[in-house]
Scaffold this motif. Structure first.
Motif, PDB file in Angstrom:
ATOM      1  N   ALA A  92     -43.038  46.567  70.334  1.00 41.42           N
ATOM      2  CA  ALA A  92     -43.692  45.258  70.251  1.00 41.42           C
ATOM      3  C   ALA A  92     -42.673  44.120  70.295  1.00 41.42           C
ATOM      4  CB  ALA A  92     -44.526  45.181  68.973  1.00 41.42           C
ATOM      5  N   GLU A  93     -41.562  44.284  69.581  1.00 38.75           N
ATOM      6  CA  GLU A  93     -40.536  43.235  69.601  1.00 38.75           C
ATOM      7  C   GLU A  93     -39.918  43.114  70.989  1.00 38.75           C
ATOM      8  OE1 GLU A  93     -39.705  41.066  67.469  1.00 38.75           O
ATOM      9  OE2 GLU A  93     -40.551  41.762  65.555  1.00 38.75           O
ATOM     10  N   GLY A  94     -39.687  44.231  71.650  1.00 34.64           N
ATOM     11  CA  GLY A  94     -39.121  44.182  72.990  1.00 34.64           C
ATOM     12  C   GLY A  94     -40.083  43.627  74.018  1.00 34.64           C
ATOM     13  N   LEU A  95     -41.369  43.951  73.865  1.00 37.12           N
ATOM     14  CA  LEU A  95     -42.367  43.487  74.819  1.00 37.12           C
ATOM     15  C   LEU A  95     -42.509  41.973  74.787  1.00 37.12           C
ATOM     16  CD1 LEU A  95     -44.453  44.374  76.921  1.00 37.12           C
ATOM     17  CD2 LEU A  95     -46.129  44.582  75.068  1.00 37.12           C
ATOM     18  N   ALA A  96     -42.236  41.365  73.629  1.00 40.11           N
ATOM     19  CA  ALA A  96     -42.317  39.916  73.532  1.00 40.11           C
ATOM     20  C   ALA A  96     -41.266  39.222  74.395  1.00 40.11           C
ATOM     21  CB  ALA A  96     -42.166  39.484  72.073  1.00 40.11           C
ATOM     22  N   LYS A  97     -40.220  39.977  74.813  1.00 40.11           N
ATOM     23  CA  LYS A  97     -39.128  39.375  75.583  1.00 40.11           C
ATOM     24  C   LYS A  97     -38.999  39.934  76.987  1.00 40.11           C
ATOM     25  CE  LYS A  97     -36.443  38.724  71.328  1.00 40.11           C
ATOM     26  NZ  LYS A  97     -35.168  39.022  70.623  1.00 40.11           N
ATOM     27  N   THR A  98     -39.851  40.872  77.368  1.00 34.35           N
ATOM     28  CA  THR A  98     -39.764  41.464  78.704  1.00 34.35           C
ATOM     29  C   THR A  98     -41.152  41.488  79.341  1.00 34.35           C
ATOM     30  OG1 THR A  98     -40.077  43.690  77.809  1.00 34.35           O
ATOM     31  CG2 THR A  98     -37.820  42.941  78.100  1.00 34.35           C
ATOM     32  N   ASP A  99     -41.178  41.719  80.659  1.00 34.69           N
ATOM     33  CA  ASP A  99     -42.450  41.919  81.342  1.00 34.69           C
ATOM     34  C   ASP A  99     -43.034  43.274  80.966  1.00 34.69           C
ATOM     35  OD1 ASP A  99     -42.184  39.489  82.583  1.00 34.69           O
ATOM     36  OD2 ASP A  99     -41.321  40.323  84.424  1.00 34.69           O
ATOM     37  N   ALA A 100     -44.334  43.394  81.123  1.00 33.66           N
ATOM     38  CA  ALA A 100     -45.007  44.637  80.734  1.00 33.66           C
ATOM     39  C   ALA A 100     -44.495  45.822  81.549  1.00 33.66           C
ATOM     40  CB  ALA A 100     -46.519  44.492  80.916  1.00 33.66           C
ATOM     41  N   GLY A 101     -44.383  45.639  82.881  1.00 32.93           N
ATOM     42  CA  GLY A 101     -43.942  46.741  83.724  1.00 32.93           C
ATOM     43  C   GLY A 101     -42.511  47.142  83.458  1.00 32.93           C
ATOM     44  N   LEU A 102     -41.621  46.152  83.361  1.00 30.79           N
ATOM     45  CA  LEU A 102     -40.216  46.455  83.138  1.00 30.79           C
ATOM     46  C   LEU A 102     -39.979  47.025  81.743  1.00 30.79           C
ATOM     47  CD1 LEU A 102     -38.457  43.428  84.858  1.00 30.79           C
ATOM     48  CD2 LEU A 102     -39.122  45.635  85.804  1.00 30.79           C
ATOM     49  N   GLY A 103     -40.702  46.503  80.757  1.00 33.11           N
ATOM     50  CA  GLY A 103     -40.582  47.056  79.415  1.00 33.11           C
ATOM     51  C   GLY A 103     -41.024  48.504  79.366  1.00 33.11           C
ATOM     52  N   SER A 104     -42.081  48.812  80.082  1.00 35.72           N
ATOM     53  CA  SER A 104     -42.552  50.198  80.141  1.00 35.72           C
ATOM     54  C   SER A 104     -41.524  51.097  80.796  1.00 35.72           C
ATOM     55  CB  SER A 104     -43.879  50.248  80.917  1.00 35.72           C
ATOM     56  OG  SER A 104     -44.336  51.568  81.044  1.00 35.72           O
ATOM     57  N   VAL A 105     -40.848  50.591  81.800  1.00 38.06           N
ATOM     58  CA  VAL A 105     -39.812  51.368  82.481  1.00 38.06           C
ATOM     59  C   VAL A 105     -38.677  51.717  81.526  1.00 38.06           C
ATOM     60  CG1 VAL A 105     -37.995  51.197  84.212  1.00 38.06           C
ATOM     61  CG2 VAL A 105     -40.306  50.548  84.785  1.00 38.06           C
ATOM     62  N   MET A 106     -38.239  50.760  80.734  1.00 38.71           N
ATOM     63  CA  MET A 106     -37.133  51.012  79.817  1.00 38.71           C
ATOM     64  C   MET A 106     -37.513  52.061  78.774  1.00 38.71           C
ATOM     65  SD  MET A 106     -35.068  49.121  81.294  1.00 38.71           S
ATOM     66  CE  MET A 106     -33.676  49.489  80.248  1.00 38.71           C
ATOM     67  N   ILE A 107     -38.728  52.012  78.294  1.00 37.80           N
ATOM     68  CA  ILE A 107     -39.182  53.010  77.326  1.00 37.80           C
ATOM     69  C   ILE A 107     -39.172  54.395  77.950  1.00 37.80           C
ATOM     70  CG2 ILE A 107     -41.205  53.838  76.044  1.00 37.80           C
ATOM     71  CD1 ILE A 107     -41.883  50.989  75.427  1.00 37.80           C
ATOM     72  N   ASP A 108     -39.521  54.473  79.213  1.00 36.42           N
ATOM     73  CA  ASP A 108     -39.700  55.774  79.847  1.00 36.42           C
ATOM     74  C   ASP A 108     -38.404  56.367  80.381  1.00 36.42           C
ATOM     75  OD1 ASP A 108     -42.443  55.897  79.332  1.00 36.42           O
ATOM     76  OD2 ASP A 108     -42.823  54.528  80.973  1.00 36.42           O
ATOM     77  N   SER A 109     -37.296  55.916  79.805  1.00 36.16           N
ATOM     78  CA  SER A 109     -36.036  56.632  80.015  1.00 36.16           C
ATOM     79  C   SER A 109     -35.902  57.806  79.046  1.00 36.16           C
ATOM     80  CB  SER A 109     -34.847  55.681  79.821  1.00 36.16           C
ATOM     81  OG  SER A 109     -34.838  55.176  78.492  1.00 36.16           O
ATOM     82  N   GLN A 110     -36.894  57.981  78.169  1.00 37.33           N
ATOM     83  CA  GLN A 110     -36.803  58.997  77.126  1.00 37.33           C
ATOM     84  C   GLN A 110     -36.874  60.461  77.597  1.00 37.33           C
ATOM     85  OE1 GLN A 110     -39.506  60.959  75.752  1.00 37.33           O
ATOM     86  NE2 GLN A 110     -41.105  60.194  77.082  1.00 37.33           N
ATOM     87  N   PRO A 111     -37.409  60.811  78.775  1.00 40.24           N
ATOM     88  CA  PRO A 111     -37.398  62.230  79.153  1.00 40.24           C
ATOM     89  C   PRO A 111     -36.021  62.871  79.184  1.00 40.24           C
ATOM     90  CG  PRO A 111     -38.936  61.049  80.537  1.00 40.24           C
ATOM     91  CD  PRO A 111     -38.198  60.018  79.740  1.00 40.24           C
ATOM     92  N   LEU A 112     -34.981  62.100  79.522  1.00 40.79           N
ATOM     93  CA  LEU A 112     -33.635  62.673  79.525  1.00 40.79           C
ATOM     94  C   LEU A 112     -33.236  63.085  78.113  1.00 40.79           C
ATOM     95  CD1 LEU A 112     -31.069  63.405  81.013  1.00 40.79           C
ATOM     96  CD2 LEU A 112     -30.284  61.051  80.718  1.00 40.79           C
ATOM     97  N   ALA A 113     -33.524  62.226  77.124  1.00 40.95           N
ATOM     98  CA  ALA A 113     -33.217  62.570  75.732  1.00 40.95           C
ATOM     99  C   ALA A 113     -34.045  63.760  75.270  1.00 40.95           C
ATOM    100  CB  ALA A 113     -33.466  61.359  74.831  1.00 40.95           C
ATOM    101  N   VAL A 114     -35.318  63.808  75.666  1.00 38.11           N
ATOM    102  CA  VAL A 114     -36.169  64.942  75.305  1.00 38.11           C
ATOM    103  C   VAL A 114     -35.642  66.234  75.902  1.00 38.11           C
ATOM    104  CG1 VAL A 114     -38.469  65.942  75.583  1.00 38.11           C
ATOM    105  CG2 VAL A 114     -38.240  63.534  74.978  1.00 38.11           C
ATOM    106  N   ALA A 115     -35.211  66.180  77.162  1.00 37.00           N
ATOM    107  CA  ALA A 115     -34.702  67.381  77.823  1.00 37.00           C
ATOM    108  C   ALA A 115     -33.462  67.911  77.120  1.00 37.00           C
ATOM    109  CB  ALA A 115     -34.391  67.068  79.291  1.00 37.00           C
TER     110      ALA A 115
END
Length: 356
Positions: A92-115
């Motif tokens: 929520a704090e990050g979304l207040a400073k980024t676009d919805a699409g780009l913010g979603s992209v940054m969050i979805d870097s998590q598969p590498l950490a999960v792997a």
């Protein structure tokens, strides 16, 4: 191990598997639309606690058992802290400073950490194609979400553009989105232990409630006028984010996470920014540049490689075995032909000796 949709008892399993990522992507757009009229931590609270109540009501209707014993509550509390408070707070704090699409992209870097976590903790096989897909996916989301000056500066001999991109990176909400991604990755892995002691749907509901209460306390202590400026459309957007973007999406996601391959499942989160970027363009006027469009294409390629890694490896193995078998057949044919030639020659030599 890949996600075996055919083994799932749920109807329309493939659509249900994709549903959480569609709902998360569109919920990001809904949250971004109402963010100018409210505060980030209040949005995070609204998205969690009411959704948790709905999930628990659905679990009670399905006859699911409530958590039993201190170990169950301990794991749920840890799950709530990581995947509830930290993830939704950073988001929520990050979304207040980024676009919805780009913010979603940054969050979805998590598969590498999960792997990496699953390789370490569960010995989940990733393989060549899986690693290749993960690398391509990270490159894709980097092209979508990182500042253009940073990316273009990497190819220039001077580092001025790169340093400027780094400053822009930390001034925006991208770094908060990366922290949210790390929190989500750890929460995705934790669900394996949580589900040893409690039903995944029940755990999802309680972790939303327990994780949302600290956000309410922080909002009350640090924010003001959280809801006085929200109009009817804003409440509808929050309602969509709560019911569809949290209750339904989280319930489905952790249902699949409790039984399938976490690496394959988490790789599908690359779909979330695709939906977020599409609907962000339609409803918020967010536009992709050429680098971001290239990133979207790489992201789709990465999803295919990760989820089809076992199939690709099997086909490649069969191809190699086929080549080996064909070589063996050629050798057998050659040896058999030689034997056919040698036999009459020896026979004639025997006949000559007998004549002599």
């Amino acid at each position: 191990m890949q996600l075996k949709l055919t083994d799932s008892k749920l109807p329309f399993a493939p659509l249900l598997l994709i549903a959480p990522f569609f709902l998360w992507g569109t919920a990001m757009v809904a949250m971004k639309g109402v963010m100018p009229h409210t505060t980030p931590l209040f949005v995070a609270f609204v998205r969690l606690v009411p959704a948790g109540v709905l999930v628990l009501l659905a679990a009670a209707f399905m006859g699911k058992k409530q958590p039993q014993g201190w170990k169950a509550w301990l794991w749920i509390s840890l799950f709530a802290l990581v995947d509830g408070t930290l993830f939704q707070g950073f988001l929520a704090e990050g979304l207040a400073k980024t676009d919805a699409g780009l913010g979603s992209v940054m969050i979805d870097s998590q598969p590498l950490a999960v792997a990496i976590l699953c390789l370490w903790l569960f010995q989940e096989k990733i393989g060549f194609w899986g690693w290749l897909g993960l690398v391509i996916g990270v490159i894709g989301i980097s092209l979508i979400g990182l500042p253009d000056g940073w990316i273009l500066g990497l190819f220039s001999p001077e580092g001025a553009q790169v340093s400027g991109g780094i400053e822009q990176f930390f001034e925006g909400g991208e770094w908060l989105m990366l922290l949210a991604a790390l929190s989500m990755a750890v929460g995705t892995v934790l669900v394996r232990w949580v589900c040893r002691y409690v039903d995944p749907i029940v755990a999802t509901g309680w972790h939303m409630i327990l994780g949302g209460l600290p956000l309410l306390a922080l909002s009350a202590a640090t924010e003001s006028e959280q809801f006085v400026n929200i109009d009817f459309s804003g409440w509808m957007a929050l309602g969509y984010s709560t019911v569809f973007g949290s209750a339904i999406a989280y319930g489905l996601f952790f249902y699949f996470a409790s039984s399938g391959s976490l690496t394959s499942l988490s790789s599908l989160t690359f779909l979330t920014p695709i939906f977020a970027l599409l609907f962000g363009n339609l409803f918020l006027g967010e536009v992709l540049n050429s680098l971001q469009s290239m990133g979207v294409g790489l992201t789709l390629v990465s999803i295919y490689l990760i989820n089809q890694r076992d199939t690709l490896a099997e086909k490649l193995g069969k191809g190699r075995h086929g080549e080996a078998n064909s070589e063996e057949k050629v050798q057998l044919l050659e040896s058999s032909e030689l034997k056919k030639v040698e036999f009459p020659v020896k026979l004639r030599a025997t006949e000559l000796e007998s004549e002599v």
